[in-house]
Design a protein around this motif. Structure first.
Motif, PDB file in Angstrom:
ATOM      1  N   GLU A  35      85.164  58.834  37.716  1.00  0.00           N
ATOM      2  CA  GLU A  35      86.274  57.906  37.448  1.00  0.00           C
ATOM      3  C   GLU A  35      86.859  58.196  36.074  1.00  0.00           C
TER       4      GLU A  35
ATOM      5  N   SER B 191      90.665  59.583  47.736  1.00  0.00           N
ATOM      6  CA  SER B 191      90.876  58.562  46.719  1.00  0.00           C
ATOM      7  C   SER B 191      92.332  58.144  46.744  1.00  0.00           C
TER       8      SER B 191
ATOM      9  N   PRO C 139      89.621  56.940  40.429  1.00  0.00           N
ATOM     10  CA  PRO C 139      88.701  57.952  40.970  1.00  0.00           C
ATOM     11  C   PRO C 139      89.391  59.304  41.076  1.00  0.00           C
TER      12      PRO C 139
ATOM     13  N   ASN D 239      92.302  53.121  42.892  1.00  0.00           N
ATOM     14  CA  ASN D 239      91.248  52.121  42.755  1.00  0.00           C
ATOM     15  C   ASN D 239      90.321  52.065  43.962  1.00  0.00           C
TER      16      ASN D 239
ATOM     17  N   LEU E 237      87.278  50.684  41.977  1.00  0.00           N
ATOM     18  CA  LEU E 237      87.135  51.890  41.167  1.00  0.00           C
ATOM     19  C   LEU E 237      88.227  51.920  40.103  1.00  0.00           C
TER      20      LEU E 237
END
Length: 592
Positions: free
Chosen positions: A230, A527, A215, A542, A212
């Motif tokens: 994101e 996250s 996020p 990420n 990611l």
């Protein structure tokens, strides 16, 4: 912005990321903005306009700033240099260094310095050491041609209150003679050895979604599907977790937990913003709602909070609420920035003080969607039938010194009494923040009246999100320490906030924790990142990790297994040989 129909991301992608104070990116209206993730062009170099951090930061004690390192280098050679901030606020510091020629770079493995626009700057405000100094080390490589060179540096000593007042900066320069080949080898200045870089931070919790790019928002659609917003990394080539300048690349996707590599991207190429902390934001958060008048068979639409704040790659798209219908068509549904500019519910002084950064979307029990605005320090109510916005809650500074009350999360009590709780961010340095309890006491549909806001619990630091989870407990994430904690709101009483002892940390090792949600079975989704040394409120996450529900609540008290006195029949006869128990007990005692 554009909408690809789908995106498949291979699970083999490398999880790379430069952890800057860059990702959670909570904008706050100020005529002059501090930069917790580093700014460039402020080193005092005439070639970049000659400006310094003093254009914004003032009112504090001016620090002593020095630049040191080799003053003679052979052409093409590299030397180690140091910018030192002494005195000042004796709390936190940041810097920016530029060079007239040659190339600047961080030390190998450094996590406190990064390269941006050809200059070196901090990734996060750095705490003073035992000598009340802040020290940044970096590299400079001389050009291939002999001649004069000069480093321009600025050191900013800040108090960490999210307000440029009470800070101060000063500059320093260093002249370097670049000599033709055969000159003396560079002699690096004696500097502290950099910490051994840590390539990753291993999480004790299973990774639910990887690969990611910052996020910021998690919405649970059902046991297997998520909506993930994101922020992106502001780069042309999307690299998960990596921060850098470039075009808009924020996105919102539906992700299946059973196979997270399969992602349906609803909105992509969302314009990014660089926040006061140097972070990058794009797709902040998204939720699904049914529009009024739609039949129950009509597919839900998706509302997306598009980031706001300064330095957007496409300013005309900033701070909007987007609607994505079932066909994938996208339109602007509401404009929080236009509302703030027209109404200014927080009473910000002057045009420069008006800002908007829609950070969370929460549907209230009455059907309205509440827009948690981390730029305006307020919450707006969005009527889905009329698309009109109105002020719902405004958050005054937390202290007389101007410590801002930046809302980051909102949750309604599950018992349906209409009470809500809002998490407030806080300063980087000394100082605390809180979770506030909101109650519409006069029934007028907002939390703007006297007595409708009270402190649930204080003594917290850098709270980024909150949500109700198992057992009716309120859970919240804090960047400071990278923790997930719980509190029972029942500890609150009229006129008396909960005590810090009422807070229990249930999970740690969650760096860059910026978003929280719960699956129907009670597992928590947070996250986070596997990159080392995150700091401050703007972080490059990420991944999303999953924390099992059975780890979130205390273990139940063991159930007694033997008969109790009340279980004996009232007419039960006593044992015929009671003395049999005495030798047994005595024998047991001899074993201790």
């Amino acid at each position: 912005m554009h909408r690809p129909t789908s995106l498949k991301i291979g699970l083999g992608l490398v999880l790379a990321g430069l952890v800057t104070l860059g990702g959670l990116a909570l904008h706050r209206a100020e005529p002059a903005r501090a930069s917790s993730g580093g700014r460039t062009g402020l080193s005092g170099n005439p070639a970049t306009g000659g400006q310094t951090c003093s254009r914004c930061h003032n009112g504090g004690v001016t620090p002593d700033v020095t630049l040191s390192g080799p003053t003679r280098l052979a052409a093409g050679a590299t030397g180690t240099y140091t910018l030192t901030i002494m005195g000042g606020q004796k709390n936190l510091g940041g810097f920016d260094v530029s060079a007239t020629v040659g190339a600047l770079a961080p030390l190998d493995g450094a996590s406190d310095v990064w390269l941006s626009n050809g200059e070196v700057t901090h990734t996060a405000p750095k705490t003073v050491d035992a000598m009340d100094q802040v020290i940044f080390n970096f590299l400079w490589t001389a050009p291939d041609q002999a001649g004069p060179a000069k480093l321009y540096g600025v050191g900013n000593s800040v108090n960490g209150n999210f307000n440029p007042s009470g800070d101060a900066a000063d500059t320093a320069t260093l002249d370097i003679a670049v000599e033709a080949g055969g000159g003396p080898d560079p002699t690096p200045t004696s500097v502290p050895e950099p910490a051994t870089p840590v390539p990753t931070v291993e999480s004790p919790y299973p990774v639910a979604v990887a690969d990611l790019a910052n996020p910021h928002g998690i919405t649970v659609l059902d046991e297997d599907r998520l909506l993930v917003g994101e922020g992106g990394n502001r780069s042309e080539a999307w690299v998960p977790g990596q921060f850098g300048p470039g075009a808009g690349d924020g996105r919102v996707s539906r992700i299946a937990l059973a196979d997270p590599s399969q992602r349906e991207v609803l909105v992509a190429d969302m314009t990014n913003s660089t926040d006061p902390g140097g972070g990058t934001v794009g797709g902040n958060h998204a939720i699904e709602v049914q529009l009024p008048g739609a039949s129950t068979q009509t597919a839900a639409v998706t509302l997306v909070a598009q980031a706001g704040g300064p330095a957007h790659s496409r300013p005309e798209e900033a701070a909007k609420i987007l609607l994505v219908d079932a066909s994938g068509a996208i339109e602007v549904f509401a404009d929080p920035l236009a509302y703030e500019q027209a109404n200014n519910p927080g009473g910000e002084p002057g045009e420069g003080g008006i800002d908007s950064n829609p950070w969370r979307l929460v549907q209230a029990p009455d059907g309205r969607v509440l827009v948690v605005d981390a730029g305006a320090n307020d919450i707006l109510a969005l009527d889905l039938a009329t698309r009109q916005l109105s002020a719902w809650a405004v958050f005054a500074p937390l202290s007389a010194e101007g410590q801002q009350a930046i809302p980051t999360g909102l949750a309604f009590a599950p018992d349906g009494d209409g009470v809500a709780y809002v998490s407030l961010l806080g300063p980087f340095g000394p100082g605390t923040t809180e979770i506030r309890r909101l109650e519409d006491r006069n029934g007028d549909g907002d939390m703007l009246d006297e007595g409708e806001q009270s402190t649930l619990v204080g003594g917290l630091k850098l709270v980024t999100d909150l949500a109700f989870g198992p057992g009716g407990q309120l859970f919240f994430t804090q960047i400071a320490g990278g923790t997930l904690s719980r509190i029972d709101p029942a500890c609150w009483s009229e006129g008396a906030a909960c005590d810090a002892d009422d807070v229990t940390v249930v999970a740690d090792r969650l760096p860059a924790a910026s978003a929280l949600a719960f699956l129907p079975a009670g597992d928590a989704l947070v996250s986070t990142t596997n990159q080392p040394n995150p700091g401050g409120p703007s972080l490059s996450g990420n991944r999303i990790v999953r924390i099992p529900a059975d780890q979130l609540l205390p273990e139940p008290e063991p159930t007694p297994t033997g008969p109790t006195p009340t279980e004996l029949p009232p007419t039960a006869e006593p044992p015929t040989q009671p003395t049999i128990f005495l030798p047994f007990l005595l024998r047991v005692e001899t074993l201790h």
